[in-house]
Design a protein around this motif. Structure first.
Motif, PDB file in Angstrom:
ATOM      1  N   PHE A 179     -18.650  36.682  22.128  1.00 49.32           N
ATOM      2  CA  PHE A 179     -19.058  35.804  23.237  1.00 49.32           C
ATOM      3  C   PHE A 179     -20.542  36.066  23.522  1.00 49.32           C
ATOM      4  O   PHE A 179     -20.958  36.267  24.661  1.00 49.32           O
ATOM      5  CB  PHE A 179     -18.210  36.058  24.490  1.00 49.32           C
ATOM      6  N   ASP A 180     -21.329  36.043  22.481  1.00 52.39           N
ATOM      7  CA  ASP A 180     -22.700  36.555  22.508  1.00 52.39           C
ATOM      8  C   ASP A 180     -23.650  35.717  23.343  1.00 52.39           C
ATOM      9  O   ASP A 180     -24.670  36.222  23.802  1.00 52.39           O
ATOM     10  CB  ASP A 180     -23.216  36.655  21.066  1.00 52.39           C
ATOM     11  N   GLY A 181     -23.361  34.420  23.535  1.00 50.01           N
ATOM     12  CA  GLY A 181     -24.264  33.579  24.305  1.00 50.01           C
ATOM     13  C   GLY A 181     -25.635  33.514  23.675  1.00 50.01           C
ATOM     14  O   GLY A 181     -25.790  33.297  22.470  1.00 50.01           O
ATOM     15  N   LYS A 182     -26.666  33.740  24.475  1.00 47.49           N
ATOM     16  CA  LYS A 182     -28.052  33.689  24.007  1.00 47.49           C
ATOM     17  C   LYS A 182     -28.555  35.065  23.608  1.00 47.49           C
ATOM     18  O   LYS A 182     -29.757  35.318  23.592  1.00 47.49           O
ATOM     19  CB  LYS A 182     -28.938  33.083  25.092  1.00 47.49           C
ATOM     20  N   SER A 183     -27.625  35.979  23.289  1.00 46.57           N
ATOM     21  CA  SER A 183     -27.928  37.326  22.782  1.00 46.57           C
ATOM     22  C   SER A 183     -28.611  38.224  23.813  1.00 46.57           C
ATOM     23  O   SER A 183     -29.559  38.951  23.508  1.00 46.57           O
ATOM     24  CB  SER A 183     -28.762  37.244  21.497  1.00 46.57           C
ATOM     25  N   CYS A 184     -28.094  38.198  25.046  1.00 47.75           N
ATOM     26  CA  CYS A 184     -28.575  39.156  26.050  1.00 47.75           C
ATOM     27  C   CYS A 184     -28.314  40.585  25.607  1.00 47.75           C
ATOM     28  O   CYS A 184     -29.087  41.489  25.941  1.00 47.75           O
ATOM     29  CB  CYS A 184     -27.882  38.905  27.385  1.00 47.75           C
ATOM     30  N   GLY A 185     -27.219  40.799  24.859  1.00 50.80           N
ATOM     31  CA  GLY A 185     -26.918  42.139  24.387  1.00 50.80           C
ATOM     32  C   GLY A 185     -28.024  42.700  23.526  1.00 50.80           C
ATOM     33  O   GLY A 185     -28.426  43.865  23.674  1.00 50.80           O
ATOM     34  N   ARG A 186     -28.529  41.882  22.632  1.00 49.65           N
ATOM     35  CA  ARG A 186     -29.625  42.322  21.753  1.00 49.65           C
ATOM     36  C   ARG A 186     -30.880  42.619  22.573  1.00 49.65           C
ATOM     37  O   ARG A 186     -31.564  43.630  22.329  1.00 49.65           O
ATOM     38  CB  ARG A 186     -29.911  41.235  20.713  1.00 49.65           C
ATOM     39  N   LEU A 187     -31.173  41.764  23.538  1.00 47.99           N
ATOM     40  CA  LEU A 187     -32.339  41.977  24.387  1.00 47.99           C
ATOM     41  C   LEU A 187     -32.215  43.282  25.169  1.00 47.99           C
ATOM     42  O   LEU A 187     -33.162  44.075  25.222  1.00 47.99           O
ATOM     43  CB  LEU A 187     -32.499  40.799  25.350  1.00 47.99           C
ATOM     44  N   CYS A 188     -31.053  43.525  25.764  1.00 48.79           N
ATOM     45  CA  CYS A 188     -30.858  44.736  26.565  1.00 48.79           C
ATOM     46  C   CYS A 188     -30.956  45.995  25.713  1.00 48.79           C
ATOM     47  O   CYS A 188     -31.530  47.006  26.145  1.00 48.79           O
ATOM     48  CB  CYS A 188     -29.511  44.682  27.278  1.00 48.79           C
ATOM     49  N   LEU A 189     -30.410  45.944  24.504  1.00 55.70           N
ATOM     50  CA  LEU A 189     -30.509  47.097  23.612  1.00 55.70           C
ATOM     51  C   LEU A 189     -31.967  47.380  23.252  1.00 55.70           C
ATOM     52  O   LEU A 189     -32.409  48.537  23.243  1.00 55.70           O
ATOM     53  CB  LEU A 189     -29.683  46.853  22.348  1.00 55.70           C
ATOM     54  N   GLN A 190     -32.716  46.329  22.975  1.00 49.59           N
ATOM     55  CA  GLN A 190     -34.134  46.518  22.664  1.00 49.59           C
ATOM     56  C   GLN A 190     -34.872  47.111  23.853  1.00 49.59           C
ATOM     57  O   GLN A 190     -35.658  48.058  23.710  1.00 49.59           O
ATOM     58  CB  GLN A 190     -34.772  45.186  22.266  1.00 49.59           C
ATOM     59  N   GLN A 191     -34.622  46.558  25.050  1.00 52.21           N
ATOM     60  CA  GLN A 191     -35.314  47.053  26.240  1.00 52.21           C
ATOM     61  C   GLN A 191     -34.908  48.483  26.581  1.00 52.21           C
ATOM     62  O   GLN A 191     -35.687  49.220  27.189  1.00 52.21           O
ATOM     63  CB  GLN A 191     -35.023  46.119  27.421  1.00 52.21           C
ATOM     64  N   ALA A 192     -33.695  48.868  26.169  1.00 47.78           N
ATOM     65  CA  ALA A 192     -33.224  50.235  26.417  1.00 47.78           C
ATOM     66  C   ALA A 192     -33.730  51.213  25.369  1.00 47.78           C
ATOM     67  O   ALA A 192     -33.443  52.418  25.447  1.00 47.78           O
ATOM     68  CB  ALA A 192     -31.693  50.260  26.460  1.00 47.78           C
ATOM     69  N   GLY A 193     -34.451  50.711  24.369  1.00 55.13           N
ATOM     70  CA  GLY A 193     -35.001  51.580  23.330  1.00 55.13           C
ATOM     71  C   GLY A 193     -34.001  51.973  22.270  1.00 55.13           C
ATOM     72  O   GLY A 193     -34.174  52.986  21.586  1.00 55.13           O
ATOM     73  N   ILE A 194     -32.948  51.155  22.087  1.00 55.90           N
ATOM     74  CA  ILE A 194     -31.919  51.454  21.088  1.00 55.90           C
ATOM     75  C   ILE A 194     -32.241  50.691  19.801  1.00 55.90           C
ATOM     76  O   ILE A 194     -32.378  49.463  19.821  1.00 55.90           O
ATOM     77  CB  ILE A 194     -30.543  51.030  21.617  1.00 55.90           C
ATOM     78  N   LYS A 195     -32.351  51.391  18.712  1.00 58.74           N
ATOM     79  CA  LYS A 195     -32.670  50.765  17.446  1.00 58.74           C
ATOM     80  C   LYS A 195     -31.426  50.092  16.868  1.00 58.74           C
ATOM     81  O   LYS A 195     -30.384  50.720  16.696  1.00 58.74           O
ATOM     82  CB  LYS A 195     -33.213  51.798  16.456  1.00 58.74           C
ATOM     83  N   VAL A 196     -31.539  48.815  16.548  1.00 59.51           N
ATOM     84  CA  VAL A 196     -30.433  48.039  15.987  1.00 59.51           C
ATOM     85  C   VAL A 196     -30.703  47.766  14.514  1.00 59.51           C
ATOM     86  O   VAL A 196     -31.737  47.192  14.154  1.00 59.51           O
ATOM     87  CB  VAL A 196     -30.257  46.702  16.751  1.00 59.51           C
ATOM     88  N   LYS A 197     -29.787  48.191  13.684  1.00 57.45           N
ATOM     89  CA  LYS A 197     -29.914  47.944  12.245  1.00 57.45           C
ATOM     90  C   LYS A 197     -29.377  46.560  11.891  1.00 57.45           C
ATOM     91  O   LYS A 197     -30.049  45.768  11.230  1.00 57.45           O
ATOM     92  CB  LYS A 197     -29.148  49.015  11.467  1.00 57.45           C
ATOM     93  N   ASN A 198     -28.153  46.283  12.292  1.00 53.58           N
ATOM     94  CA  ASN A 198     -27.531  44.978  12.067  1.00 53.58           C
ATOM     95  C   ASN A 198     -26.870  44.520  13.362  1.00 53.58           C
ATOM     96  O   ASN A 198     -26.250  45.324  14.070  1.00 53.58           O
ATOM     97  CB  ASN A 198     -26.466  45.039  10.965  1.00 53.58           C
TER      98      ASN A 198
END
Length: 340
Positions: A7-26
């Motif tokens: 239920f990703d929507g506009k990818s707020c999850g990805r934005l929050c992870l980036q702002q939290a300094g969490i490196k996302v591989k995939n």
């Protein structure tokens, strides 16, 4: 880390992870709203979109550390595990603004799809982290979710870090999650100084606060109500978390009394909704005779999104997806616990 977002929507999850300094591989995103997908692809071209959550199947039983994600267009063979499962499952069945159908609502039934996919992931990676967001709800419904996940929810009123009252519950096995501190931000802090005439409501204001209102007004110079998913035009709505400064009543508007309310920018704004409707927009008093509604950019700021994050679709769709999404300041602060 490898992330699966349902239920990703506009990818707020990805934005929050980036702002939290969490490196996302995939980052794998399941979403069916074409407008939200369009915005996600504009902002995050590297995200792999895998369609409807109900078409997803996960198999990690062949080799530990190798996860296969099947979806309607094929199979993703991941050399590794999913480290984090995120979801803001549809809330209409639990929300006070909905029909109160709880798990019988077809949209809220998708919670069980989340549980099914979590169980599949746990077979290959028992330590997979999960993050589930939903509205504040009746204790009997909350207890069912807590029993399935084995954790009690963290409750956050995002009004402490945002110009909106937005009470949400978060179920997670991430250790050390801390609530954000109070930022004392109000509507006036996020307003644009110049806006298009299309956002103005040009009619004379009536006497301030003298008309009978549906609920007792709460005068709090620092808070507004929740931005939620009922209205798609930036409405300031009434709910249990509303703390607004009402300064007038708009004349000549048909429908529920709440549509006529006009609010002061020195307070908080109510929940942003996603419901279609003519006069459901948020009305702000610029002065005694000039009112206007919130712009999409202001709604983005209310939810902690970068300016023009949702640009590229109609205003109606922007209001709708903002109201459907997370308030990112609070989520970002809590997700920082992943790096602890």
């Amino acid at each position: 880390m490898n992330v699966l977002s349902l239920f990703d929507g506009k990818s707020c999850g990805r934005l929050c992870l980036q702002q939290a300094g969490i490196k996302v591989k995939n980052y794998y995103a399941s979403e069916i709203d074409p407008y939200a997908i369009k915005i996600s692809k504009q902002k995050w071209p590297d995200i792999k979109h895998i369609g409807d959550v109900q078409s997803i199947d996960i198999d990690n039983s062949w080799y530990l550390g190798h996860t296969n994600i099947s979806y309607d267009k094929g199979v993703i063979m991941l050399n590794g595990d999913i480290d984090l499962l995120m979801a803001g499952s549809p809330c209409q069945g639990f929300s006070n603004a909905g029909l109160g159908m709880n798990f019988e609502d077809p949209r809220s039934k998708l919670f069980w799809t989340f549980i099914h996919l979590l169980r599949q992931l746990q077979r290959g990676n028992p330590k997979v982290l999960f993050w589930l967001e939903n509205v504040k709800m009746k204790k009997e419904w909350r207890d069912i979710i807590s029993k399935e996940l084995g954790v009690e929810p963290i409750e956050l009123n995002h009004g402490i870090c945002s110009p909106t009252e937005r009470k949400r519950l978060y179920w997670t096995n991430i250790q050390g999650v801390k609530l954000p501190s109070n930022s004392h931000i109000i509507i006036n802090d996020i307003l644009e100084h110049e806006v298009s005439y299309k956002y103005l409501i040009t009619q004379k204001a009536l006497e301030r606060g003298q008309r009978k209102t549906y609920s007792k007004m709460r005068f709090n110079p620092s808070k507004c109500g929740t931005l939620n998913t009922k209205n798609n035009s930036g409405q300031m709505s009434i709910d249990s978390g509303t703390t607004l400064i009402q300064v007038g009543v708009a004349d000549g508007i048909k429908g529920h009394e709440s549509k006529t309310r006009v609010y002061d920018p020195k307070g908080k704004c109510p929940t942003l909704l996603t419901h279609q409707g003519g006069h459901h927009h948020a009305k702000i008093a610029v002065d005694e005779e000039l009112w206007r509604r919130l712009t999409p950019l202001e709604c983005e700021r209310i939810h902690g999104l970068p300016d023009n994050y949702t640009e590229g679709v109609s205003d109606s769709q922007r209001y709708r997806m903002i109201g459907n999404g997370w308030e990112c300041r609070g989520v970002t602060e809590m997700l920082k616990a992943i790096n602890l």
